[in-house]
Design a protein around this motif. Sequence first.
Motif, PDB file in Angstrom:
ATOM      1  N   ASP A   9     -69.148 -13.946 106.307  1.00  0.00           N
ATOM      2  CA  ASP A   9     -69.101 -14.683 105.044  1.00  0.00           C
ATOM      3  C   ASP A   9     -68.113 -14.089 104.045  1.00  0.00           C
ATOM      4  O   ASP A   9     -67.959 -14.604 102.944  1.00  0.00           O
ATOM      5  CB  ASP A   9     -70.490 -14.790 104.420  1.00  0.00           C
ATOM      6  N   TYR A  11     -64.017 -11.982 103.768  1.00  0.00           N
ATOM      7  CA  TYR A  11     -62.821 -11.395 104.362  1.00  0.00           C
ATOM      8  C   TYR A  11     -62.656  -9.992 103.790  1.00  0.00           C
ATOM      9  O   TYR A  11     -62.833  -9.774 102.594  1.00  0.00           O
ATOM     10  CB  TYR A  11     -61.584 -12.220 104.041  1.00  0.00           C
ATOM     11  N   ARG A 231     -63.284 -10.686  99.728  1.00  0.00           N
ATOM     12  CA  ARG A 231     -63.350 -12.001  99.085  1.00  0.00           C
ATOM     13  C   ARG A 231     -64.179 -12.945  99.954  1.00  0.00           C
ATOM     14  O   ARG A 231     -64.162 -12.846 101.190  1.00  0.00           O
ATOM     15  CB  ARG A 231     -61.964 -12.574  98.848  1.00  0.00           C
ATOM     16  N   PRO A 232     -64.892 -13.857  99.335  1.00  0.00           N
ATOM     17  CA  PRO A 232     -65.747 -14.771 100.097  1.00  0.00           C
ATOM     18  C   PRO A 232     -64.931 -15.714 100.963  1.00  0.00           C
ATOM     19  O   PRO A 232     -63.784 -16.040 100.666  1.00  0.00           O
ATOM     20  CB  PRO A 232     -66.509 -15.548  99.017  1.00  0.00           C
ATOM     21  N   VAL A 233     -65.536 -16.124 102.044  1.00  0.00           N
ATOM     22  CA  VAL A 233     -64.935 -17.164 102.876  1.00  0.00           C
ATOM     23  C   VAL A 233     -65.111 -18.497 102.161  1.00  0.00           C
ATOM     24  O   VAL A 233     -66.222 -18.857 101.769  1.00  0.00           O
ATOM     25  CB  VAL A 233     -65.601 -17.212 104.259  1.00  0.00           C
ATOM     26  N   SER A 234     -64.046 -19.217 101.939  1.00  0.00           N
ATOM     27  CA  SER A 234     -64.139 -20.509 101.243  1.00  0.00           C
ATOM     28  C   SER A 234     -64.901 -21.500 102.103  1.00  0.00           C
ATOM     29  O   SER A 234     -64.654 -21.606 103.309  1.00  0.00           O
ATOM     30  CB  SER A 234     -62.739 -21.062 100.946  1.00  0.00           C
ATOM     31  N   PRO A 235     -65.829 -22.242 101.498  1.00  0.00           N
ATOM     32  CA  PRO A 235     -66.565 -23.232 102.292  1.00  0.00           C
ATOM     33  C   PRO A 235     -65.628 -24.342 102.736  1.00  0.00           C
ATOM     34  O   PRO A 235     -64.639 -24.632 102.057  1.00  0.00           O
ATOM     35  CB  PRO A 235     -67.619 -23.750 101.311  1.00  0.00           C
ATOM     36  N   VAL A 237     -64.067 -28.061 103.387  1.00  0.00           N
ATOM     37  CA  VAL A 237     -64.074 -29.292 102.585  1.00  0.00           C
ATOM     38  C   VAL A 237     -65.091 -30.253 103.186  1.00  0.00           C
ATOM     39  O   VAL A 237     -65.058 -30.531 104.390  1.00  0.00           O
ATOM     40  CB  VAL A 237     -62.676 -29.929 102.583  1.00  0.00           C
TER      41      VAL A 237
END
Length: 291
Positions: A9, A11, A231-235, A237
């Motif tokens: 979840d 990087y 940094r968070p993993v972007s959800p 789209v």
Amino acid sequence: MPSHTLDGDVYVTPLYLAGSTTVGDPAMQPLLDHGCMAHSDELANVYVSSPDQHVRLGFLPEVTDNTLWKVAAHSDPFGPPDWLATFDSNTPTELVTAFTSALATTYAKDPDAALTGPGRPAEEGFRPLEDAGWKRGSWQLTTLFTAPDEIAGLTYRGGVLDRHAELRGDQDRWLLWGGRDGFSSRWYATFTSSVPVDLIAATTARLADPAPVLRYEIEVPKRNRGAAQIRPVSPPVPTPLDVRRAAAARARSHVGHLVRRAPAASATTGSPSAVPPTRLAHRRRAAAARS
């Protein structure tokens, strides 16, 4: 054979601060893809060997000396190894995978090349670090490389070493390390004198690679978090179907809220069905249990 990849979840960069995933599949898979066989014991340790027994790997989570991985080459299947590589339990999984991938490729092309000595100068093992701007130093016959943030390094010891002392771990020709000082945060990897230099170069190239790696946040050692970039993993789209499902879930939640607050609600009125845990929540709980 299925392909095993890591997920998470967040990087993390640099790699040497990310910690281990404690998952063995990605590092074993390159050898299995090239015809090696695996078996496990009653303690869940896994052993991989080539059909001729010249190349062997042990994934040893139940061994007490903190060495999670041992990779060895044997010209005599019944004799001591010609060379040995070790990675402890905190070593980032990607480094082990880089080593086993290079070993599997070399062995598939020429089994003898995986068994023989360096063949190439030690400088080729240093080059990826030097190219990445790591600081070089020396002390007597020892060559040192240190990462720009000084939280990872390589030590190469020159001169004559006792082969049996190397195999016992009393002397190190090559020593890689990374992470803040501490049992759960710093890791070590070692290579004896006869490990082919191209396998070491593949490992140091991965060590110096600035590309972020995936982890579950709880897997990143606490002492390393302040120095690492996380940094968070972007959800992803959402698709139209995702939007419709989310709207339906909100509607169900709203109806359930009204039912629970209605003063005339019967004692037998059931509450809305709970939404099942997501795969991410399940993985986080599994990661927490492993830690």
